[in-house]
Design a protein around this motif. Structure first.
Motif, short mmCIF file in Angstrom:
data_model
loop_
_atom_site.label_atom_id
_atom_site.label_comp_id
_atom_site.label_asym_id
_atom_site.label_seq_id
_atom_site.Cartn_x
_atom_site.Cartn_y
_atom_site.Cartn_z
N GLN A 429 0.84 -1.19 0.00
CA GLN A 429 0.00 0.00 0.00
C GLN A 429 0.88 1.25 0.00
OE1 GLN A 429 -2.68 0.15 3.28
NE2 GLN A 429 -3.95 1.75 2.42
N ASN A 430 2.03 1.13 0.71
CA ASN A 430 3.01 2.21 0.69
C ASN A 430 4.27 1.63 0.05
OD1 ASN A 430 4.28 4.58 1.09
ND2 ASN A 430 4.37 4.45 3.33
N THR A 431 4.46 1.83 -1.27
CA THR A 431 5.47 1.09 -2.02
C THR A 431 6.89 1.43 -1.61
OG1 THR A 431 5.30 2.79 -3.73
CG2 THR A 431 4.03 0.76 -4.04
N HIS A 432 7.14 2.57 -1.00
CA HIS A 432 8.51 2.87 -0.60
C HIS A 432 8.98 1.99 0.55
CE1 HIS A 432 6.35 5.28 2.44
NE2 HIS A 432 7.44 5.08 3.18
N ALA A 433 8.11 1.17 1.14
CA ALA A 433 8.52 0.24 2.19
C ALA A 433 9.47 -0.82 1.63
CB ALA A 433 7.30 -0.42 2.82
N ILE A 434 9.33 -1.17 0.35
CA ILE A 434 10.25 -2.14 -0.26
C ILE A 434 11.66 -1.57 -0.28
CG2 ILE A 434 10.76 -3.43 -2.35
CD1 ILE A 434 7.83 -3.45 -2.99
N ASP A 435 11.79 -0.30 -0.60
CA ASP A 435 13.11 0.32 -0.55
C ASP A 435 13.66 0.34 0.87
OD1 ASP A 435 13.26 0.79 -3.25
OD2 ASP A 435 12.42 2.81 -3.13
N ALA A 436 12.77 0.56 1.84
CA ALA A 436 13.22 0.60 3.23
C ALA A 436 13.77 -0.76 3.66
CB ALA A 436 12.06 1.03 4.14
N TYR A 437 13.09 -1.84 3.28
CA TYR A 437 13.60 -3.17 3.62
C TYR A 437 14.89 -3.48 2.86
CZ TYR A 437 9.19 -4.20 5.98
OH TYR A 437 8.13 -4.20 6.84
N SER A 438 14.98 -3.03 1.62
CA SER A 438 16.18 -3.31 0.81
C SER A 438 17.41 -2.63 1.39
CB SER A 438 15.96 -2.83 -0.63
OG SER A 438 14.90 -3.53 -1.24
N ARG A 439 17.22 -1.48 2.04
CA ARG A 439 18.36 -0.78 2.65
C ARG A 439 19.02 -1.61 3.75
NH1 ARG A 439 14.92 4.78 3.49
NH2 ARG A 439 14.54 5.21 1.25
N MET A 440 18.29 -2.53 4.33
CA MET A 440 18.85 -3.38 5.38
C MET A 440 19.24 -4.76 4.85
SD MET A 440 16.35 -2.42 8.59
CE MET A 440 14.88 -2.91 7.68
N ILE A 441 18.42 -5.31 3.97
CA ILE A 441 18.65 -6.69 3.52
C ILE A 441 19.89 -6.78 2.63
CG2 ILE A 441 17.70 -8.56 2.13
CD1 ILE A 441 14.92 -7.72 3.08
#
Length: 458
Positions: A429-441
């Motif tokens: 629903q908030n697509t920038h959350a994928i970028d947020a997870y990618s910054r850590m993974i």
């Protein structure tokens, strides 16, 4: 008168002769009873009147046959002094070495008399006249004897027949290398010496002084390798058609310097992977920025991989550097795919919202706008309060119930459709959350890979 003159001359000559004889006797007695005279005894081997060929009796023997022909094997000792290790080629899998090769054996046919027991030294011109061991380098690609200013060959013959034969040689020999751990590898190369014609029944080749037969210059160094040790071994080699031969081995171990490859390969690849992570902090709507960054990192990694493989032989197995570079390439490529997924899901989500807004109908049915929006739990009171300024259209009492039924039915259908959509896209629903997870993974996975890689290969 004449007769008297002749008699006088004869008597005077006789007197002079007696005086000279007395002087000679007196001088001889003085030498015998006085200080003796010492005369240097010259070595017959050093006189200029005697030719070396005649002294060695080269023409009196058949030197086409080995010493003690048809007898026991001739012992030939060997020692080597390594002057330089010129180059190591990974592409050709060979090495080039310059060395002094010395042979020791006894040939009684070359014995000569000498009162001082001194040796005789000759240059390469004597080699063609006497027997010398036919030692060659096994697996050699190229070799030559240095000839500046003359052939670098020396033969020293001792009175008892012992011979020292020394020559300066540069040889390029094959080295079977294993690149499975390249560039964190250690290579062992071998230079092999063997008689070409004489089997172990005719010639016994051995190291003259054991492990001390091999000496090296302390200044020998290579740009990419650290020379760990030199050592010698020997064993028999068998050929099915000719028999057994004595073979001598010069073994040396090389450990590769890793610093060059850290600067030229590992460090740039790591920077490219870290550079690909920058796109996670760029706005997902900045398509040109994120796409150009991803393509640049992918192409740079491809260039690094191509450059490394260009200087390596085309082996059929995976090298250690290949694992690191290809894993880094996968991380860079996944960052590009991550943005492709984010962009696609953002486009899909925006399209769904646009369709929902187009299907929504402004129905009040003489009910306050606030009341209509609170019929279900889709909208919050804060959203409704933001629409408090909208006016309501007057509705007649006869049409109120009919409009009420129609509006409630439409409201229920819209609410059901929207709840289904929200359940399907709740994660994105908030697509920038994928970028947020990618910054850590992504950084965490790459660090974990580096820990495993360096612990295994170091």
């Amino acid at each position: 008168m004449n007769t008297a003159f002749l008699l006088l001359c004869v008597s005077m000559c006789g007197h002079c002769g007696k005086m000279k004889l007395g002087v000679r006797r007196t001088s001889l007695q003085h030498h015998n009873h006085g200080t003796p005279l010492f005369k240097k005894v010259l070595d017959e081997t050093k006189t200029h009147q005697l030719k070396s060929d005649h002294l060695l009796r080269v023409d009196d023997h058949d030197f086409t046959m080995r010493p003690a022909f048809a007898g026991p094997a001739v012992p030939v000792g060997v020692d080597v002094q390594v002057e330089s290790l010129d180059s190591i080629s990974e592409v050709d899998m060979d090495f080039t070495m310059t060395l002094y090769l010395r042979h020791y054996w006894k040939d009684e046919r070359l014995s000569f008399p000498s009162k001082t027991n001194k040796s005789m030294t000759f240059d390469g011109r004597l080699v063609k006249k006497i027997w010398v061991p036919d030692v060659f380098f096994v697996h050699s690609k190229r070799s030559f004897i240095h000839d500046t200013t003359t052939e670098n060959i020396m033969i020293r013959v001792y009175p008892d027949g012992h011979v020292l034969y020394s020559l300066r040689v540069t040889v390029t020999s094959a080295c079977n290398m294993d690149f499975s751990r390249f560039p964190l590898d250690t290579q062992t190369c071998t230079l092999e010496l063997e008689s070409y014609a004489y089997t172990d029944e005719d010639l016994m080749l051995y190291w003259q002084s054991g492990d001390e037969s091999l000496s090296t210059d302390d200044k020998i160094s290579l740009s990419q390798f650290l020379i760990q040790k030199f050592h010698t071994t020997s064993r028999l080699a068998f050929y099915s058609s000719t028999g057994w031969y004595n073979r001598l081995y010069i073994n040396f171990t090389l450990r590769r310097h890793i610093f060059f490859f850290l600067l030229q390969t590992y460090f740039p690849a790591t920077l490219m992977v870290m550079l690909s992570w920058v796109s996670f902090w760029i706005d997902r709507r900045a398509v040109p920025a994120r796409v150009s960054l991803g393509i640049t990192t992918v192409l740079t990694m491809s260039t690094i991989i191509t450059g490394v493989n260009a200087s390596m032989p085309r082996v059929s197995y995976i090298k250690a550097v290949d694992i690191y570079l290809w894993v880094s390439f996968v991380f860079v490529f996944l960052s590009v795919l991550e943005y492709a997924a984010v962009n696609y899901l953002t486009t899909v989500h925006d399209g769904k919202d646009r369709k929902l807004r187009e299907k929504a109908l402004p129905c009040t049915c003489d009910i306050s706008h606030t009341r209509t929006m609170l019929l279900d739990d889709t909208y919050s009171k804060s959203d409704v309060n933001g629409l408090a300024g909208y006016t309501q259209a007057p509705v007649s009492s006869e049409d109120k119930q009919e409009h009420m039924v129609v509006c409630l039915s439409l409201a229920n259908e819209a609410t059901a459709a929207k709840k289904k959509t929200l359940r399907g896209f709740r994660i994105i629903q908030n697509t920038h959350a994928i970028d947020a997870y990618s910054r850590m993974i992504f950084p965490g996975a790459f660090i974990f890979f580096n820990l495993i890689y360096w612990s295994v290969y170091c």
